[in-house]
Design an enzyme around this catalytic site. Structure first.
Site, mmCIF file in Angstrom:
data_model
loop_
_atom_site.group_PDB
_atom_site.id
_atom_site.type_symbol
_atom_site.label_atom_id
_atom_site.label_comp_id
_atom_site.label_asym_id
_atom_site.label_seq_id
_atom_site.Cartn_x
_atom_site.Cartn_y
_atom_site.Cartn_z
ATOM 1 N N LYS A 298 0.822 -1.076 0.280
ATOM 2 C CA LYS A 298 0.426 0.108 -0.157
ATOM 3 C C LYS A 298 0.861 1.512 0.325
ATOM 4 O O LYS A 298 0.556 2.430 0.857
ATOM 5 C CB LYS A 298 -0.600 -0.152 1.497
HETATM 6 O O1 LIG Z 1 -9.365 -3.324 1.978
HETATM 7 C C1 LIG Z 1 -7.970 -3.812 2.186
HETATM 8 C C2 LIG Z 1 -6.804 -3.722 1.623
HETATM 9 C C3 LIG Z 1 -6.070 -4.815 1.924
HETATM 10 N N1 LIG Z 1 -5.858 -5.857 3.339
HETATM 11 C C4 LIG Z 1 -5.426 -6.469 3.445
HETATM 12 O O2 LIG Z 1 -6.368 -8.067 3.414
HETATM 13 C C5 LIG Z 1 -5.838 -8.570 4.564
HETATM 14 C C6 LIG Z 1 -6.835 -9.666 4.899
HETATM 15 O O3 LIG Z 1 -6.636 -10.329 6.218
HETATM 16 P P1 LIG Z 1 -7.888 -10.793 7.055
HETATM 17 O O4 LIG Z 1 -7.266 -11.828 8.297
HETATM 18 O O5 LIG Z 1 -8.165 -11.931 5.974
HETATM 19 O O6 LIG Z 1 -8.681 -10.376 6.877
HETATM 20 C C7 LIG Z 1 -5.153 -8.571 5.201
HETATM 21 O O7 LIG Z 1 -2.674 -8.146 5.160
HETATM 22 C C8 LIG Z 1 -5.355 -6.532 4.820
HETATM 23 O O8 LIG Z 1 -3.661 -5.425 4.859
HETATM 24 C C9 LIG Z 1 -7.769 -5.562 3.690
HETATM 25 O O9 LIG Z 1 -7.826 -6.756 5.363
HETATM 26 N N2 LIG Z 1 -8.408 -4.930 3.034
#
Ligand SMILES: O=c1ccn([C@@H]2O[C@H](COP(=O)(O)O)[C@@H](O)[C@H]2O)c(=O)[nH]1
Length: 274
Positions: free
Chosen positions: A95
Site C-alpha cells: 500500500k
Molecule cells: O481494504 C483492504 C486492503 C487490504 N487488506 C489486507 O488484506 C488482508 C486481510 O486479512 P484477513 O486476515 O483475511 O482479514 C490483510 O493483509 C490486510 O492488510 C484488507 O484487509 N483490506
C-alpha cells in the site's frame, strides 16, 4: 511473464479465484516454531506448499515481515514461491504512496529486491506518485479503491463532483492509468454493493478483494457482484482464517494441513457461486 497473463493462467489452470494472504504473526505460531530464527519463513513456506495448488495468487503483507526485522525472510519466501510454485503470482501488499522520487525506490524494492509480480499502491497522491510502478509494464499495480475497513467510507464515500471518490478512482484507473493493461483495484468483500459498482465502471479489470474469512465478508455476494462474464476477474483474499486454522484448534505441527482444509473449503465455496 506479464502479471495479467500469469493471473489469467492461474485462474484457468487452478480453477481458483482464491488469493492466500500471508500475514505471519509469530504470537500465533504453533509451539514447535517458537524461538527458531527463520520461524516466519518456515511458517509461511509450509502454508504456501500446502495451498499452492488451490491458489490463484499469494499476497504477503509486508508489515508482518518488517515489524519483526524479517525482510530477508520475505525475500526468501518469494524466491521459494517462484522456484517451487512458478505458476502462482505474488502480490506484495505494501500500500505504498509517496512523491515520484521516493515511489521509484519503493518500486525498486518491490520488483527488484523482493521480485514481486504485483504491488498494492495507494492512489491518493495522484498519477505521478503511481507512475514509477506503472513504468514496470509487466508488473501488476493494484490500487486501493474501496477498502474493506469500516473507516474506508470516511474519505472514499466523499462526493467529488457528482460521484463518490472511490468511483472516481475506479474510472481513473480503468480509463487512464491502465495503458499497459497492468492495473487492478482493491475492493473489500465487506461491501458487495460497491464491488458491483466498481465492476460496472471498470469492465474486466481484475479486483483484489480482501475481507472474507476473519472480516466476515460474504463469499456468495462477493462473487455475484464482482465476477466477470467468464466467471473470473477476482482475487478473493483470505489471510488469518487460513493461516491460523490449525492453531485455533491446537493442531500443532499439522497447522499446514488445517490451513489446506480451510483453503480448499474457501476455494470450493467461491467456485460454487461462479
Ligand atoms: O481494504 C483492504 C486492503 C487490504 N487488506 C489486507 O488484506 C488482508 C486481510 O486479512 P484477513 O486476515 O483475511 O482479514 C490483510 O493483509 C490486510 O492488510 C484488507 O484487509 N483490506
Amino acid at each position: 511473464m506479464h502479471f495479467m497473463t500469469a493471473l489469467k493462467a492461474a485462474w484457468q489452470q487452478r480453477n481458483s479465484l482464491l488469493c492466500v494472504g500471508l500475514d505471519p504473526d509469530p504470537a500465533k505460531f504453533p509451539a514447535h516454531l517458537a524461538g527458531r530464527p527463520q520461524a516466519i519463513f518456515e511458517f509461511c513456506r509450509d502454508i504456501v506448499d500446502a495451498t499452492a495448488d488451490l491458489a490463484c495468487a499469494f499476497k504477503p503483507q509486508i508489515a508482518y515481515f518488517a515489524a519483526h526485522r524479517a525482510e530477508d525472510q520475505l525475500e526468501a519466501l518469494i524466491e521459494h514461491i517462484h522456484t517451487h510454485h512458478p505458476a502462482v503470482p505474488v502480490i506484495l501488499d505494501a500500500k505504498r504512496g509517496d512523491i515520484g522520487s521516493t515511489a521509484e525506490q519503493y518500486a525498486v524494492e518491490a520488483f527488484e529486491r523482493f521480485k514481486a509480480d504485483a504491488i498494492t499502491v495507494n492512489p491518493y497522491m495522484g498519477r505521478d506518485s503511481v507512475e514509477p510502478y506503472l513504468a514496470y509494464g509487466d508488473k501488476g499495480v493494484i490500487l486501493l479503491c474501496r477498502t474493506s475497513n469500516p473507516g474506508g467510507s470516511d474519505l472514499q464515500f466523499l462526493d467529488v463532483g457528482g460521484e463518490k471518490l472511490f468511483e472516481r478512482v475506479a474510472r481513473l484507473v480503468a480509463e487512464e492509468w491502465n495503458a499497459s493493461g497492468n492495473c487492478g483495484l482493491v475492493v473489500g468483500a465487506t461491501f458487495p454493493a460497491e464491488i458491483a459498482r466498481v465492476r460496472e465502471l471498470t469492465g474486466e479489470l481484475p479486483l483484489l478483494v480482501p475481507g472474507i474469512g476473519a472480516q466476515g465478508g460474504d463469499i456468495a455476494a462477493t462473487v455475484q457482484a464482482g465476477r466477470t462474464m467468464d466467471g473470473c476477474g477476482l482475487m478473493i483474499n483470505s489471510s488469518r482464517a487460513i493461516l491460523y486454522a490449525g492453531v485455533d484448534v491446537n493442531e500443532g505441527e499439522d497447522f499446514a494441513a488445517a490451513a489446506r482444509r480451510v483453503a480448499q473449503d474457501t476455494r470450493d465455496a467461491i467456485n460454487a457461486c461462479r
